[in-house]
Design an enzyme around this catalytic site. Structure first.
Site, PDB file in Angstrom:
ATOM      1  N   GLY A  36      -5.511 -41.454 -28.924  1.00  0.00           N
ATOM      2  CA  GLY A  36      -5.358 -42.867 -27.073  1.00  0.00           C
ATOM      3  C   GLY A  36      -6.360 -43.500 -28.594  1.00  0.00           C
ATOM      4  O   GLY A  36      -6.617 -43.462 -29.587  1.00  0.00           O
ATOM      5  N   TYR A 149       3.959 -25.931 -28.246  1.00  0.00           N
ATOM      6  CA  TYR A 149       3.126 -26.747 -26.492  1.00  0.00           C
ATOM      7  C   TYR A 149       3.551 -26.017 -25.192  1.00  0.00           C
ATOM      8  O   TYR A 149       2.667 -26.439 -24.349  1.00  0.00           O
ATOM      9  CB  TYR A 149       3.657 -27.825 -26.872  1.00  0.00           C
ATOM     10  N   LYS A 153       0.875 -25.575 -22.521  1.00  0.00           N
ATOM     11  CA  LYS A 153       0.605 -26.184 -21.318  1.00  0.00           C
ATOM     12  C   LYS A 153       0.646 -24.434 -19.929  1.00  0.00           C
ATOM     13  O   LYS A 153       0.066 -25.064 -18.972  1.00  0.00           O
ATOM     14  CB  LYS A 153       1.339 -26.595 -21.274  1.00  0.00           C
TER      15      LYS A 153
END
Ligand code: UDP
Length: 323
Positions: A36, A149, A153
């Site tokens: 971010g 990944y 998840k």
């Protein structure tokens, strides 16, 4: 309502923060600025309804206070981008699994509603077209990083559903399909900002593999509206939703479209996956969402098509070339 957004300085999180503030809510963001950027929320800092903690969601003491003080959590903090997954596998697995575990545990402690963001990577390399929420997952071996990944998840989804079933936690899961828009950076591999950046600099547009792989790109404001619509809908609790646009394009066609829309002199080049990512990298050929479930629940219909998406991102990147 006071919303806590984990990963709220990221690309999607900052757009969500903006929309919630526009609707008169209070927003608190926690973001460790790993992917971010403070620039994404700079314009919100003077808003009295906005607050931010620059901190990791792994800091349980800080998270405990933030969760106890909010009404609802949007959990977006995660390691994202295929390049990051390949280059920093430990932090991807740890952030995605341990971070979500903390969020869910605290949401349960203070009885807060939570929206968990998952991904279309969940479906893996299944050749089903389109993907429905109940479809099987098809993954490669654990020696191929990419699948970590998807698996991390999936653990988040399992844990969320378990909290809902066993402890009656109010949880909603969303699976995102290639969300794009202004503020997304090409640094971690995302194809649209990366290729537009290349085109604007008249550098070669890098198509990985044969370019016949197909994706559907969803504009970030459509995604944010889906999030808010779902959290406002009591029937969405305990459910999983695909959130995406079902307008599909091959990556090769995308590259030529970007070249044309930017009037770029760039050539389009093809790079084998082994060189682009790592030896033995496996990609998904076709990834198209079935969005009938979210349509049925909240009447979701993506408003922004690919041409408008590209126009907006081109304009954004012309003004912010360092992105
Ligand atoms: N891709 C590409 N060139 C790039 C970056 C990505 O051809 O410079 C391809 C990538 O291999 C994938 C598709 O574009 O097939 C979308 O990639 P992205 O990382 O945006 O999202 P993914 O679908 O992999 O989650």
């Amino acid at each position: 309502m006071k919303a806590l957004i984990t990963g709220g300085s990221g690309f999607v999180g900052s757009h969500l923060a903006e929309e919630l503030l526009n609707r008169g809510h209070q927003v608190y963001v926690i973001d460790d600025l790993s992917t971010g950027r403070l620039e994404n929320v700079n314009h919100l800092l003077s808003n009295p309804n906005f607050g931010i903690a620059v901190e990791t969601i792994m800091n349980e003491t800080v998270m405990d206070r933030l969760v106890s003080e909010c009404d609802m959590i949007y959990h977006l903090a995660a390691a994202v981008g295929v390049e990051l997954i390949v280059s920093k596998p430990v932090s991807v697995i740890e952030t995605n699994i341990l971070g979500s575990e903390i969020v869910l545990k605290l949401a349960n402690r203070y009885l807060k509603k939570v929206l968990i963001t998952s991904t279309s990577e969940i479906y893996g390399k299944s050749d089903k077209v389109p993907f429905g929420e109940e479809d099987d997952r098809v993954l490669g071996p654990t020696t191929k990083n990419r699948w970590s990944y998807s698996s991390s998840k999936a653990i988040d989804e399992f844990l969320s559903l378990a909290y809902h079933k066993e402890k009656k936690l109010n949880v909603i899961i969303v699976r995102l399909f290639n969300t794009v828009g202004p503020r997304q950076t090409g640094r971690y591999g995302m194809v649209i900002p990366r290729m537009i950046g290349q085109a604007l600099k008249n550098k070669p547009l890098t198509v990985y593999g044969d370019g016949e792989q197909v994706r559907c790109f969803t504009y970030v404001t459509d995604v944010v509206k889906a999030f808010i619509g779902l959290t406002d809908h009591p029937g969405a609790i305990g459910e999983i939703f695909n959130v995406g646009n079902n307008q599909a394009i091959s990556i090769k066609d995308l590259a030529f479209k970007i070249k044309q829309m930017t009037n770029s002199k760039s050539e389009v080049i093809f790079i084998p996956y082994d060189k682009a990512y790592e030896e033995g990298f496996e990609d998904m050929r076709i990834r198209i969402p079935n969005i009938s479930k979210i349509q049925k629940f909240i009447g979701f219909q993506p408003k922004v098509g690919l041409d408008e998406i590209l126009t907006n991102v081109i304009e954004f990147l012309r003004n912010e070339p360092e992105q």
